[in-house]
Motif scaffolding. Structure first.
Motif, PDB file in Angstrom:
ATOM      1  N   ALA A 296       0.813  -1.221   0.000  1.00 49.07           N
ATOM      2  CA  ALA A 296       0.000   0.000   0.000  1.00 49.07           C
ATOM      3  C   ALA A 296       0.841   1.264   0.000  1.00 49.07           C
ATOM      4  CB  ALA A 296      -0.947  -0.014   1.201  1.00 49.07           C
TER       5      ALA A 296
ATOM      6  N   LEU B  33       1.800   2.351  -3.451  1.00 51.14           N
ATOM      7  CA  LEU B  33       0.706   2.562  -4.391  1.00 51.14           C
ATOM      8  C   LEU B  33       0.554   4.053  -4.664  1.00 51.14           C
ATOM      9  CD1 LEU B  33      -1.930   1.690  -5.882  1.00 51.14           C
ATOM     10  CD2 LEU B  33      -3.073   1.812  -3.673  1.00 51.14           C
ATOM     11  N   ASP B  34       0.521   4.386  -5.952  1.00 51.91           N
ATOM     12  CA  ASP B  34       0.303   5.775  -6.341  1.00 51.91           C
ATOM     13  C   ASP B  34      -1.212   6.007  -6.338  1.00 51.91           C
ATOM     14  OD1 ASP B  34       0.032   8.198  -7.511  1.00 51.91           O
ATOM     15  OD2 ASP B  34       1.064   7.682  -9.382  1.00 51.91           O
TER      16      ASP B  34
ATOM     17  N   SER C 151      -3.147   7.159  -9.298  1.00 57.20           N
ATOM     18  CA  SER C 151      -3.209   6.319 -10.491  1.00 57.20           C
ATOM     19  C   SER C 151      -4.419   5.389 -10.485  1.00 57.20           C
ATOM     20  CB  SER C 151      -1.936   5.476 -10.580  1.00 57.20           C
ATOM     21  OG  SER C 151      -1.969   4.456  -9.588  1.00 57.20           O
ATOM     22  N   ILE C 152      -5.141   5.359  -9.348  1.00 49.47           N
ATOM     23  CA  ILE C 152      -6.255   4.413  -9.262  1.00 49.47           C
ATOM     24  C   ILE C 152      -7.393   4.836 -10.174  1.00 49.47           C
ATOM     25  CG2 ILE C 152      -7.952   3.334  -7.717  1.00 49.47           C
ATOM     26  CD1 ILE C 152      -5.983   3.906  -5.412  1.00 49.47           C
ATOM     27  N   SER C 153      -7.781   3.942 -11.045  1.00 49.20           N
ATOM     28  CA  SER C 153      -8.971   4.250 -11.856  1.00 49.20           C
ATOM     29  C   SER C 153      -9.833   3.006 -11.973  1.00 49.20           C
ATOM     30  CB  SER C 153      -8.549   4.750 -13.241  1.00 49.20           C
ATOM     31  OG  SER C 153      -7.991   3.692 -13.977  1.00 49.20           O
ATOM     32  N   PHE C 154     -11.130   3.222 -11.815  1.00 53.61           N
ATOM     33  CA  PHE C 154     -12.060   2.093 -11.887  1.00 53.61           C
ATOM     34  C   PHE C 154     -12.710   2.064 -13.252  1.00 53.61           C
ATOM     35  CE2 PHE C 154     -11.683   2.427  -7.334  1.00 53.61           C
ATOM     36  CZ  PHE C 154     -11.753   1.112  -6.928  1.00 53.61           C
ATOM     37  N   SER C 155     -12.749   0.906 -13.880  1.00 51.18           N
ATOM     38  CA  SER C 155     -13.453   0.797 -15.157  1.00 51.18           C
ATOM     39  C   SER C 155     -14.825   0.169 -14.950  1.00 51.18           C
ATOM     40  CB  SER C 155     -12.631  -0.028 -16.150  1.00 51.18           C
ATOM     41  OG  SER C 155     -12.222  -1.233 -15.544  1.00 51.18           O
ATOM     42  N   ARG C 156     -15.024  -0.428 -13.769  1.00 52.64           N
ATOM     43  CA  ARG C 156     -16.354  -0.954 -13.466  1.00 52.64           C
ATOM     44  C   ARG C 156     -16.584  -0.899 -11.954  1.00 52.64           C
ATOM     45  NH1 ARG C 156     -19.309  -6.629 -14.995  1.00 52.64           N
ATOM     46  NH2 ARG C 156     -17.475  -7.646 -14.152  1.00 52.64           N
ATOM     47  N   LYS C 157     -17.739  -0.370 -11.608  1.00 53.69           N
ATOM     48  CA  LYS C 157     -18.177  -0.385 -10.212  1.00 53.69           C
ATOM     49  C   LYS C 157     -19.651  -0.730 -10.253  1.00 53.69           C
ATOM     50  CE  LYS C 157     -15.534   2.718  -7.231  1.00 53.69           C
ATOM     51  NZ  LYS C 157     -15.531   4.002  -6.530  1.00 53.69           N
ATOM     52  N   GLU C 158     -19.942  -1.993 -10.148  1.00 46.55           N
ATOM     53  CA  GLU C 158     -21.321  -2.406 -10.341  1.00 46.55           C
ATOM     54  C   GLU C 158     -21.777  -3.274  -9.173  1.00 46.55           C
ATOM     55  OE1 GLU C 158     -21.924  -4.434 -14.039  1.00 46.55           O
ATOM     56  OE2 GLU C 158     -23.977  -4.967 -13.487  1.00 46.55           O
ATOM     57  N   ASP C 159     -22.903  -2.916  -8.577  1.00 45.97           N
ATOM     58  CA  ASP C 159     -23.495  -3.730  -7.524  1.00 45.97           C
ATOM     59  C   ASP C 159     -24.823  -4.252  -8.042  1.00 45.97           C
ATOM     60  OD1 ASP C 159     -21.348  -2.850  -6.154  1.00 45.97           O
ATOM     61  OD2 ASP C 159     -22.450  -1.802  -4.570  1.00 45.97           O
ATOM     62  N   ARG C 160     -24.859  -5.543  -8.332  1.00 46.71           N
ATOM     63  CA  ARG C 160     -26.070  -6.110  -8.926  1.00 46.71           C
ATOM     64  C   ARG C 160     -26.899  -6.792  -7.845  1.00 46.71           C
ATOM     65  NH1 ARG C 160     -24.534 -10.077 -13.392  1.00 46.71           N
ATOM     66  NH2 ARG C 160     -23.734  -8.209 -14.416  1.00 46.71           N
ATOM     67  N   PHE C 161     -28.173  -6.394  -7.755  1.00 41.11           N
ATOM     68  CA  PHE C 161     -29.053  -6.977  -6.745  1.00 41.11           C
ATOM     69  C   PHE C 161     -29.349  -8.425  -7.115  1.00 41.11           C
ATOM     70  CE2 PHE C 161     -33.319  -8.028  -5.230  1.00 41.11           C
ATOM     71  CZ  PHE C 161     -33.103  -7.890  -3.866  1.00 41.11           C
ATOM     72  N   ILE C 162     -29.183  -9.329  -6.189  1.00 38.76           N
ATOM     73  CA  ILE C 162     -29.397 -10.745  -6.475  1.00 38.76           C
ATOM     74  C   ILE C 162     -30.705 -11.223  -5.846  1.00 38.76           C
ATOM     75  CG2 ILE C 162     -28.478 -13.092  -6.190  1.00 38.76           C
ATOM     76  CD1 ILE C 162     -26.788 -11.382  -8.037  1.00 38.76           C
TER      77      ILE C 162
ATOM     78  N   VAL D  73     -29.013  -9.402  -0.766  1.00 41.30           N
ATOM     79  CA  VAL D  73     -27.750  -9.921  -1.302  1.00 41.30           C
ATOM     80  C   VAL D  73     -27.458  -9.262  -2.653  1.00 41.30           C
ATOM     81  CG1 VAL D  73     -26.477 -12.003  -1.932  1.00 41.30           C
ATOM     82  CG2 VAL D  73     -28.241 -12.107  -0.160  1.00 41.30           C
ATOM     83  N   TYR D  74     -26.221  -8.776  -2.775  1.00 40.26           N
ATOM     84  CA  TYR D  74     -25.787  -8.153  -4.027  1.00 40.26           C
ATOM     85  C   TYR D  74     -24.545  -8.844  -4.541  1.00 40.26           C
ATOM     86  CZ  TYR D  74     -28.824  -4.176  -2.918  1.00 40.26           C
ATOM     87  OH  TYR D  74     -29.886  -3.380  -2.635  1.00 40.26           O
ATOM     88  N   LEU D  75     -24.346  -8.774  -5.842  1.00 44.15           N
ATOM     89  CA  LEU D  75     -23.088  -9.206  -6.427  1.00 44.15           C
ATOM     90  C   LEU D  75     -22.331  -7.927  -6.780  1.00 44.15           C
ATOM     91  CD1 LEU D  75     -21.352 -11.569  -7.547  1.00 44.15           C
ATOM     92  CD2 LEU D  75     -22.450 -11.148  -9.755  1.00 44.15           C
TER      93      LEU D  75
ATOM     94  N   MET E 166     -19.143  -6.013  -8.317  1.00 45.77           N
ATOM     95  CA  MET E 166     -18.074  -6.246  -9.294  1.00 45.77           C
ATOM     96  C   MET E 166     -17.231  -4.984  -9.432  1.00 45.77           C
ATOM     97  SD  MET E 166     -20.395  -8.329 -11.991  1.00 45.77           S
ATOM     98  CE  MET E 166     -21.829  -7.389 -11.548  1.00 45.77           C
TER      99      MET E 166
ATOM    100  N   ASP F 224     -13.695  -3.455 -11.381  1.00 43.37           N
ATOM    101  CA  ASP F 224     -12.508  -3.540 -12.228  1.00 43.37           C
ATOM    102  C   ASP F 224     -11.761  -2.234 -12.060  1.00 43.37           C
ATOM    103  OD1 ASP F 224     -13.548  -5.882 -13.037  1.00 43.37           O
ATOM    104  OD2 ASP F 224     -14.015  -5.273 -15.095  1.00 43.37           O
TER     105      ASP F 224
ATOM    106  N   SER G 143      -7.544  -0.218 -12.237  1.00 39.01           N
ATOM    107  CA  SER G 143      -6.101  -0.328 -12.442  1.00 39.01           C
ATOM    108  C   SER G 143      -5.397   0.718 -11.603  1.00 39.01           C
ATOM    109  CB  SER G 143      -5.747  -0.166 -13.920  1.00 39.01           C
ATOM    110  OG  SER G 143      -5.934   1.174 -14.295  1.00 39.01           O
TER     111      SER G 143
END
Lengths: 271, 354
Positions: free
Chosen positions: A211, A214-215, A218-229, B188-190, B192, B194, B196
């Protein structure tokens, strides 16, 4: 006005020598309920009791309780006339108060006697007396002595086992040395301290993180998804706390403090 | 040519050592002080620089992995194993830098100079010893502590670009009371993620001789003071060259990068009662690798046939090392404390507390 008068009277009582009364008489039949012979017999029984149990025994009758009430009169009679054996003034007193035209009885316990005569035993003694009340005063007093003697043989009442009389004559919970807790503390605390210092000697740790390299820019997110199950609901039975705060027992003797400030046990009833 | 480099004062030719507190070179005889530019000039003049053309110089003999050099100062023999790059002559104490070990791939690109002197290191050791009552008495013996030596340890530093993807089961649990029942709702959630990120200069110890965990524990070094390597910095210290190559040593750094990437991704999953990572993938790109020397004060103390190693970051002064437990001391202390606390409890009771 009456009250002030009594207060003044009371004040003078303090000035009078305490031992205005001969405490060796044990029987003070101010209401004249007994014959001289009866008094003498009771006196012998009382003296016997005192010798056997190292507790004083006083029998009092009165026609007028000075307006204090039966209980206070009984307590004050005991306290201000200097009855009682030893530093804690151990002893019992039985009063028949005729102030109100009835036989208002009252038993006072002081010092060690508080431990011996818990409320149950006092009631038992009063029951015994009540049972013979129709046989006349002498029988009542004699029953008081024999019944008291019976209980005194048994020593401290089981309900008062955790209590004692401190040096001021107060009825207090026995201070028991908490051995179990002390042993637990004196094992756990040092063990904790020693473990702390043992762990302190270990300073080398393998690094598993990077840690600090870690720069953060430089942190970049290409996906931040919370899918309801899914969702699910459970019901658990859990009755409300009914507040089971039982009253904490304070020993088997109910205590009242006399005007002298001394602790007394006791009980009485109209017969 | 005997394969060693010395550092002579340009003014009086006495041995010139690096001075950690002044970050310069100070002649102990004529009291002259020199900075890095002046040293470089002097080196250029005397031709005492390391380059590929002087790299051909070989050790005179090779005895079972030991190389024998002759001291440039007094001519005595200096024996050093294959990994030593700077040592000192046992007779005249002058520094001998074994230059054939510092060429080509073994020539470090950068170095952080010592900032802490031996006295600083000894003081730091005494300080960590102080708050640790169960340390055996051997760890208090000045004879042992004075063995503290300053070593430039070979490190690989790596830069990575890491992209990771992570999935996790995230649960949001709410409960409330309804009469005699507790109603618990679980959503409950999934989750995700990604992302860098870049990591810079993760150090990994490049020498088998030194324990990696200890080297981890004296991190971090302040890389702002990383300067171009000049063998003049080695003067007065010991130095080693790497014997773990840059590709092998990288594994440790890769592991750390993966874990930290996971941490970043996982920490971005917010607002849940529980988060359980179910899968994580990484794609690491090594963007830079450098071979550098870092300053470490080392101390070995033998106790019950085992060697205990202590290391101090020669730049920041952070000192670490595992101190063994003197069992007799610990047990006696425990018994004493038990008795003492029993007594204290008793006195408290006796005085009317509890």
């Amino acid at each position: 006005m009456k009250k002030i008068l009594f207060s003044i009277l009371f004040f003078f009582m303090f000035l009078l020598p305490v031992s205005a009364l001969d405490t060796s008489l044990k029987v003070y039949d101010d209401a004249d309920l007994l014959t001289d012979a009866e008094e003498e017999t009771l006196r012998q029984l009382a003296i016997q009791f005192v010798e056997n149990h190292d507790m004083d025994l006083v029998i009092v009758t009165t026609l007028y309780n000075d307006g204090k009430g039966t209980e206070a009169y009984a307590q004050d009679f005991y306290d201000y006339n200097g009855f009682g054996i030893g530093e804690t003034h151990d002893g019992i007193l039985f009063l028949i108060d005729r102030t109100y035209g009835y036989n208002d009885t009252y038993m006072v316990t002081t010092g060690h006697a508080i431990l011996v005569y818990d409320d149950t035993r006092i009631n038992s003694i009063l029951d015994d007396i009540y049972y013979v009340k129709d046989n006349g005063y002498y029988d009542m007093f004699e029953t008081f002595i024999t019944s008291s003697d019976k209980w005194a043989e048994k020593g401290v009442a089981p309900s008062n086992e955790d209590y004692e009389i401190d040096k001021n004559g107060n009825f207090v919970r026995k201070r028991k040395f908490p051995l179990g807790m002390t042993i637990a503390i004196s094992l756990l605390v040092p063990t904790g301290v020693v473990i702390f210092f043992i762990l302190r000697n270990k300073m080398v740790r393998k690094a598993t993180r990077a840690a600090e390299y870690l720069d953060s820019n430089s942190i970049s997110f290409s996906r931040k998804e919370d899918r309801f199950i899914t969702t699910h609901t459970t019901r658990t039975y859990s009755p409300r706390n009914t507040g089971s705060s039982g009253s904490v027992g304070g020993g088997g003797s109910s205590i009242s403090r006399g005007s002298s400030g001394r602790s007394h046990g006791g009980g009485g009833r109209r017969m | 040519m005997n394969g060693t480099l010395d550092h002579k004062c340009p003014n009086c030719s006495a041995v010139l050592k690096f001075n950690p507190h002044g970050q310069n070179w100070k002649c102990e005889y004529c009291r002259s002080e020199f900075n890095i530019e002046q040293i470089e000039q002097a080196q250029a003049k005397s031709g005492a620089t390391i380059n590929e053309t002087t790299a051909a110089v070989k050790a005179e003999k090779n005895l079972e992995g030991m190389d024998v050099y002759s001291c440039p100062n007094c001519g005595a023999q200096i024996i050093a194993d294959d990994n030593v790059t700077a040592t000192s002559c046992v007779y005249c104490k002058s520094t001998a830098i074994l230059k054939n070990k510092l060429v080509g791939e073994f020539n470090p690109t950068k170095v952080i100079a010592f900032h802490k002197t031996k006295e600083d290191a000894i003081a730091a050791f005494k300080k960590i010893r102080k708050g640790r009552p169960f340390a055996p008495k051997e760890f208090n013996d000045p004879k042992n502590i004075n063995e503290m030596s300053g070593i430039y340890i070979p490190f690989w530093i790596y830069d990575f670009q890491c992209s990771g993807s992570l999935t996790a089961d995230a649960k949001r649990i709410n409960s409330h009371r309804s009469g005699d029942y507790i109603i618990t709702r679980t959503d409950v959630y999934l989750a995700m993620r990604d992302g860098s990120m870049a990591f810079h200069r993760i150090p990994v110890d490049g020498s088998k001789r030194f324990d990696n965990d200890i080297m981890n524990s004296i991190e971090p070094f302040d890389y702002r003071e990383l300067v171009d390597f000049n063998h003049g910095y080695l003067s007065g210290f010991l130095a080693e060259k790497y014997d773990v190559d840059g590709d092998t040593a990288m594994n440790d750094a890769v592991e750390r990068v993966k874990n930290s990437t996971n941490d970043v991704l996982k920490n971005s999953i917010n607002g849940y009662s529980t988060v359980t990572v179910t899968s994580a993938n990484h794609n690491l790109n090594l963007t830079n690798k450098e071979y550098i020397l870092l300053p470490v004060w080392m101390l070995n103390i033998k106790y019950k046939d085992k060697i205990y190693t202590f290391a101090m970051n020669g730049q920041t002064g952070k000192m670490v090392g595992d101190i063994p437990i003197d069992k007799k001391k610990a047990v006696l202390c425990w018994i004493g404390l038990c008795a003492l606390s029993f007594l204290v409890c008793f006195i408290v009771y006796w005085l009317g507390g509890l």
